[in-house]
Motif scaffolding. Structure first.
Motif, short mmCIF file in Angstrom:
data_model
loop_
_atom_site.label_atom_id
_atom_site.label_comp_id
_atom_site.label_asym_id
_atom_site.label_seq_id
_atom_site.Cartn_x
_atom_site.Cartn_y
_atom_site.Cartn_z
N ALA A 6 0.81 -1.22 0.00
CA ALA A 6 0.00 0.00 0.00
C ALA A 6 0.84 1.26 0.00
CB ALA A 6 -0.92 0.02 1.22
N ALA A 85 -5.28 -1.40 -2.66
CA ALA A 85 -6.01 -1.15 -1.41
C ALA A 85 -6.77 -2.39 -0.95
CB ALA A 85 -6.99 0.00 -1.60
N THR A 86 -6.88 -3.39 -1.83
CA THR A 86 -7.67 -4.58 -1.54
C THR A 86 -6.83 -5.80 -1.24
OG1 THR A 86 -9.40 -3.76 -3.04
CG2 THR A 86 -9.52 -6.08 -2.41
N TYR A 152 -12.89 -1.35 3.77
CA TYR A 152 -11.85 -0.49 3.20
C TYR A 152 -11.40 0.57 4.19
CZ TYR A 152 -12.02 -2.46 -1.49
OH TYR A 152 -11.91 -3.31 -2.56
N ARG A 155 -9.83 -2.11 7.53
CA ARG A 155 -8.82 -3.09 7.17
C ARG A 155 -7.93 -2.65 6.02
NH1 ARG A 155 -11.97 -4.72 11.14
NH2 ARG A 155 -13.67 -4.90 9.65
N SER A 156 -8.24 -1.52 5.39
CA SER A 156 -7.38 -1.02 4.32
C SER A 156 -6.75 0.32 4.73
CB SER A 156 -8.17 -0.85 3.02
OG SER A 156 -7.35 -0.39 1.98
N GLN A 157 -7.56 1.37 4.82
CA GLN A 157 -7.01 2.69 5.10
C GLN A 157 -6.33 2.76 6.47
OE1 GLN A 157 -7.34 5.84 2.93
NE2 GLN A 157 -7.15 3.99 1.72
N GLN A 160 -3.44 -0.14 6.78
CA GLN A 160 -2.28 0.14 5.97
C GLN A 160 -1.57 1.42 6.43
OE1 GLN A 160 -4.17 0.01 2.08
NE2 GLN A 160 -3.40 -2.05 1.72
N THR A 212 -7.50 -10.67 7.19
CA THR A 212 -6.81 -9.76 6.27
C THR A 212 -5.30 -9.95 6.30
OG1 THR A 212 -8.57 -8.12 6.53
CG2 THR A 212 -6.46 -7.33 5.69
N LEU A 218 -8.02 -8.25 1.55
CA LEU A 218 -9.35 -8.04 2.12
C LEU A 218 -10.39 -9.04 1.65
CD1 LEU A 218 -9.96 -4.16 1.84
CD2 LEU A 218 -9.34 -5.44 3.87
#
Length: 305
Positions: A6, A85-86, A152, A155-157, A160, A212, A218
């Motif tokens: 990321a 991002a995924t 997102y 677990r992403s923004q 990460q 994750t 994700l």
């Protein structure tokens, strides 16, 4: 690696905190203004005035708008790209999403049907084609948007971004999981069961975080979360939950600490993790969940967005 992948042209934390801060401020303001307010009574008022499905749409709409904005932000403003991002893979693995979705959907359907036949007095058959079909069509669109927005975001923004900032895995793992649970603090279920129910929400956050980090993407979390909310909304509702829908059944059972909180978190989720680990051959758990990260400064000019 999911978190390492990321990185932007420089491992800058700032692009990852804008949306989380805005959303968490929104949640905090909502919680402050809802303090002392009977959330369930408020939802019942909306249902009386507008009906269950319009109320459902009103409750889901802000998060669905958030999902659209999230995708635009990741793709065009952050310029990270939806794929990065995924997942850590070269492309999003839709088979993983559907496997997780159908696995948890099947479990939910089977256990609900068994509960209905073992304790029929605890359920009201609520099925009506005229009400169920329009609701189902709306839910099929809105629920995956709502659950994907949350995935997102947390677990992403957040995961990460905190990984890039801390150069660890355990910090984003723990923080994103706890924040995910606390996001639900204003839910009617908390008013009905007390803060004890936050064990379930935070436990679910940890479960999704493990999915994750161990699977380096994700996909499994997206499928599970969508199945949990969608099948739950379609199949059975209660008169005290956040989403009161035109479902097949209405449960009359009172909330149970063991059934609703302890069994899912401490029995069902661990079994699912073992199953996923066997299917996808996970290993090196300690490193993937609690290890350090090596974030390089190299430009990723050849990466596809």
């Amino acid at each position: 690696m999911f978190i390492e992948k990321a990185r932007l042209k420089k491992p800058n934390f700032l692009p990852y905190i804008i949306l989380p801060i805005l959303f968490l401020v929104f949640v905090l303001i909502n919680y402050v203004f809802s303090a002392g307010v009977d959330t369930n009574a408020m939802i019942q008022t909306y249902i009386t005035q507008f009906g269950k499905t319009p109320t459902f749409v009103m409750l889901m709409f802000p998060l669905c708008v958030g999902f659209v904005f999230m995708i635009v932000y990741i793709q065009f403003l952050q310029q990270l790209g939806i794929t990065r991002a995924t997942t850590s893979r070269d492309k999003i693995d839709w088979k993983r999403i559907f496997f997780s979705f159908f696995l948890w959907s099947s479990f939910t359907i089977v256990t609900t049907v068994l509960a209905y036949y073992s304790e029929p007095k605890e359920f009201i058959l609520n099925f009506s084609w005229n009400k169920f079909l329009p609701f189902a069509l709306i839910a099929l669109v809105l629920v995956p948007m709502q659950t994907s927005f949350e995935e997102y975001l947390f677990r992403s923004q957040i995961m990460q971004g905190l990984g890039i900032l801390s150069k660890t895995r355990w910090v984003p793992f723990v923080v994103s999981s706890v924040l995910f649970g606390l996001m639900h603090i204003a839910n009617p279920e908390v008013g009905e069961m007390g803060y004890f129910v936050l064990i379930y929400y935070i436990g679910t956050g940890f479960f999704l975080g493990i999915l994750t980090l161990m699977d380096e993407g994700l996909e499994l979390a997206l499928g599970f979360h969508a199945a949990n909310n969608l099948v739950g909304a379609l199949l059975v509702t209660t008169n005290w939950s956040a989403l009161q829908t035109e479902s097949v059944f209405i449960s009359k059972a009172l909330p149970s600490a063991s059934t609703d909180v302890l069994i899912p978190v401490f029995i069902i989720f661990p079994i699912l993790l073992i199953l996923f680990s066997k299917v996808y051959k996970w290993n090196n758990w300690k490193e993937k969940l609690f290890g350090k990260l090596e974030i390089s400064l190299n430009n990723d000019n050849n990466s596809h967005f």
